[in-house]
Design an enzyme around this catalytic site. Structure first.
Site, mmCIF file in Angstrom:
data_model
loop_
_atom_site.group_PDB
_atom_site.id
_atom_site.type_symbol
_atom_site.label_atom_id
_atom_site.label_comp_id
_atom_site.label_asym_id
_atom_site.label_seq_id
_atom_site.Cartn_x
_atom_site.Cartn_y
_atom_site.Cartn_z
ATOM 1 N N TYR A 103 -6.494 11.050 1.066
ATOM 2 C CA TYR A 103 -6.075 12.129 0.371
ATOM 3 C C TYR A 103 -5.246 12.101 -0.895
ATOM 4 O O TYR A 103 -4.661 10.871 -1.056
ATOM 5 C CB TYR A 103 -5.274 13.222 1.373
ATOM 6 N N ARG A 117 -5.745 6.407 -7.976
ATOM 7 C CA ARG A 117 -5.505 5.858 -6.619
ATOM 8 C C ARG A 117 -6.369 6.428 -5.578
ATOM 9 O O ARG A 117 -6.479 5.684 -4.618
ATOM 10 C CB ARG A 117 -3.801 6.798 -6.449
ATOM 11 N N LYS A 172 -3.689 5.663 0.841
ATOM 12 C CA LYS A 172 -3.091 6.800 1.274
ATOM 13 C C LYS A 172 -4.041 7.606 1.926
ATOM 14 O O LYS A 172 -4.994 8.116 1.743
ATOM 15 C CB LYS A 172 -2.961 7.746 -0.259
ATOM 16 N N GLU A 190 10.246 2.900 2.229
ATOM 17 C CA GLU A 190 10.061 4.090 1.428
ATOM 18 C C GLU A 190 10.739 5.532 2.450
ATOM 19 O O GLU A 190 10.950 5.327 3.468
ATOM 20 C CB GLU A 190 8.788 4.419 1.018
#
Length: 290
Positions: free
Chosen positions: A37, A56, A153, A185
């Site tokens: 996504y 990306r 992702k 992160e």
């Protein structure tokens, strides 16, 4: 949501009211989290960092060998049409691409010519004047128990959701994920700190973190503001003792972090550098929006 406020969403080539949106129960995104996504922010009805997000998306799809038979022009047109149909001025457009459905549930990938599923929808949200951007957030650390390919992702977001809920239970606004004593992160963002010698530090790119589109934009802005940059991992303790900390993401821009596990960062208020970078990012984003 009543009938008068139904959003128009995009599902496999059609713009439909959200109540009429349908995806097969055999879709691999639903059954196996076999999908990726992207979220593109919208300011003034225009898209922020769109080329970066599409780049990306291509990398994520290629890493999972998911077909992406739409080029950037087509995807941009879909995004713009959704923004228009929903009269979206500020908020986000969510895009999800899955491997699609090829009959019964099976761990093996279906044939390469299986039509992927493409879904998009809008979400109105205050981004520029968000309270978190003005006042900062408090984070609580959680162990990083995600899989090892965080650079893709994917839609498998259960653990980040669990980490956010654990942070909320601890009285914090968000979670920072920690592995081997080092911060990887945030649960849905990249993390930064400013040392007392004025060096801006963020973790280097690898399979351990998502290559943030906002992260890349902020690095460029930091250089333009003559800030010294260093890409490396840092510990929770180092971040707690830093001059400033903040996070970056498409939906939160640059958001100051004012406490980590209850320990104030700096004087416990949003730092000057974070405020400068946030303002610069918003200004530059408006200028470059599509």
């Amino acid at each position: 949501m009543d009938e008068m406020t139904q959003r128009t969403v995009y599902v496999n080539g059609e713009y439909v009211a959200e109540r009429d949106a349908r995806v097969s129960i055999f879709d691999r995104g639903f059954l196996l989290a076999d999908g990726v996504y992207e979220v593109s922010s919208v300011l003034g009805g225009k898209l922020i960092d769109f080329p970066g997000h599409m780049g990306r998306l291509k990398r994520s799809a290629a890493a999972l060998e998911i077909a992406l038979p739409w080029d950037d022009e087509v995807l941009l047109a879909i995004h713009r049409e959704l923004i228009r149909r929903n009269a979206l001025d500020e908020g986000m457009v969510y895009l999800q691409l899955t491997r699609g459905s090829a009959g019964d549930r099976d761990f093996h990938y279906p044939d390469a010519d299986t039509q992927p599923t493409l879904v998009l929808f809008t979400q109105a949200k205050s981004l520029v004047d968000a309270r978190s951007g003005r006042e900062g957030i408090r984070v609580a650390t959680q162990p990083d128990w995600r899989w090892a390919r965080r650079d893709i992702k994917t839609v498998q977001l259960l653990y980040p959701a669990m980490a956010k809920m654990a942070a909320k239970a601890a009285g914090a606004d968000d979670a920072w994920l920690v592995e081997d004593g080092m911060v990887t992160e945030g649960a849905s963002n990249n993390v930064w700190m400013l040392t007392h010698d004025a060096t801006l530090v963020t973790r280097e790119l690898s399979s351990a973190i998502l290559p943030g589109i906002t992260r890349a934009a902020v690095m460029t802005l930091a250089e333009a503001l003559s800030l010294q940059l260093e890409e490396r991992a840092f510990s929770v303790e180092e971040a707690q003792q830093a001059r400033e900390c903040f996070v970056t993401s498409a939906s939160s821009f640059v958001t100051p972090v004012i406490a980590i596990d209850g320990v104030p960062v700096g004087d416990g208020s949003p730092g000057e550098v974070a405020r400068r970078l946030r303002a610069a990012y918003i200004e530059e984003s408006r200028r470059r929006a599509l």
